[in-house]
Design an enzyme around this catalytic site. Sequence first.
Site, PDB file in Angstrom:
ATOM      1  CB  THR A   1       2.206  -7.217  11.218  1.00 40.83           C
ATOM      2  OG1 THR A   1       2.749  -7.232   9.900  1.00 40.83           O
ATOM      3  CG2 THR A   1       3.189  -6.548  12.168  1.00 40.83           C
TER       4      THR A   1
ATOM      5  CG  PHE B   1       9.667  -8.617   5.170  1.00 42.06           C
ATOM      6  CD1 PHE B   1       9.807  -7.997   6.403  1.00 42.06           C
ATOM      7  CD2 PHE B   1       9.927  -9.974   5.086  1.00 42.06           C
ATOM      8  CE1 PHE B   1      10.207  -8.707   7.520  1.00 42.06           C
ATOM      9  CE2 PHE B   1      10.329 -10.692   6.199  1.00 42.06           C
ATOM     10  CZ  PHE B   1      10.467 -10.062   7.423  1.00 42.06           C
TER      11      PHE B   1
ATOM     12  CE  LYS C   1       5.349  -6.097   8.279  1.00 44.00           C
ATOM     13  NZ  LYS C   1       5.666  -5.557   6.939  1.00 44.00           N
TER      14      LYS C   1
ATOM     15  CG  ASN D   1       6.763  -2.253   9.388  1.00 42.99           C
ATOM     16  OD1 ASN D   1       7.392  -2.313   8.337  1.00 42.99           O
ATOM     17  ND2 ASN D   1       5.550  -2.748   9.505  1.00 42.99           N
TER      18      ASN D   1
ATOM     19  CB  CYS E   1       2.213  -1.337   7.388  1.00 43.02           C
ATOM     20  SG  CYS E   1       1.443  -2.619   6.383  1.00 43.02           S
TER      21      CYS E   1
END
Length: 435
Positions: free
Chosen positions: A121, A147, A205, A209, A261
């Site tokens: 990421t 993911f 991505k 999130n 994350c």
Amino acid sequence: MKLSVIGCGYLGAVHAAAMASIGHDVVGIDVDQRKVDALAKGEAPFFEPGLQEILTDGIASGRLSFTTDMAAAQGAKVHFIGVGTPQVRDGYAADLTYVNAAVDALVPHLSPGDIVAGKSTVPVGTAAELTPRVEAAGAVLIWNPEFLREGFAVKDTIDPDRLVVGVGASAGDDVVETMKEVYAPAVAKGTPFIVTDLATAELVKVSANAFLATKISFINAMAEIAETVGADVTQLADAIGHDARIGRRFLGAGIGFGGGCLPKDIRAFSARAEELGKGESVAFLRQVDEINMRRRDRAVQLVVEGLGGSAFEKKIAVLGAAFKPHSDDIRDSPALDVAVRLHGLGAEVTVTDPEAIANARAKHPQLTYIEDRDAALRDADAVVVVTEWDEYRRQMPPEHVSTLTDGRIVVDGRNCLDADAWRAAGWTYYGMGRP
């Protein structure tokens, strides 16, 4: 197909083992000798359901190997970059040191026609900056974001809900076809295969999130209002969740999100937007982050209130250390944060967790850790549930806990307990955003 995976941490190790499990020949490469040695012996370096089995099978079949030698990547058709992008020490931005180092180390071993597929990421624009280095070796750079949900990472790799491949102007149709071959079982099932430009793939991505984090913080903001007016945020979430445009998933109020994350990714997204002169576009993410951190404060406050205004020298059992169940990951764990804060107030804190005790002890040795749940509960003045393991939410009847301790204070940091059942058993129940 022969594949290489650069970086064998959480993302890379799972990806390498999963790719071997569907029939590819995979070499995982990492600079950490101890990690490589463990993986090469078939030992998973962290807890993730299903990983140990496919790791063992991959090693035994000869399709999966691990090394510290980057030269082992030679001959692979696709090289996945799966290294970490942590938050920089002195700010919110993502640290791309490991991504740059991985690409620089890989380039001398690339052959014309190779595909370098970024999975880490990264801030939008990273792929464009890396492309000239990769193309100088005659290879092609694409971005193929992951993911993964911790606790379901093996399934999410082998049977994803979508596949995204970002390609640059120089990538031909053969590149896309090769990636479809890499993920052949998922493609054959009809899994959406979305081809985008590089920047869009990077944004997919971080946008995902950011949206999830926003949804979680939204319901936690409603919990703050509910606590003020005496409403029940769980009933609120049920009611609005019936709207198909909203949905009930991720509307669980509690002590908020953590892990490796969501927290660092939304901060890095904010930092990158500022660099692009569009900080106002994602300014709300700062509020998302602040709401998330406030819920940890609220959990501590509820414990103190339940104990009559002071936690000093009180025995508190904290159930959970991992940031979520089915994981031993303690990175930015709200559960451990709550435990540490209570310890700082002078409480005698005992932490238990089915998988994360070793990691938690290494990070916070000042706390007391007991593996056995009932032993941790014994003689506690207050019980705090902060990670919603089944051992706590479904397999811990309040009548049983009552036999272990005279304390009757329970703080449900995940709103995962049956409040009525605990109250009926004589406990004073405190939920997050619940009366």
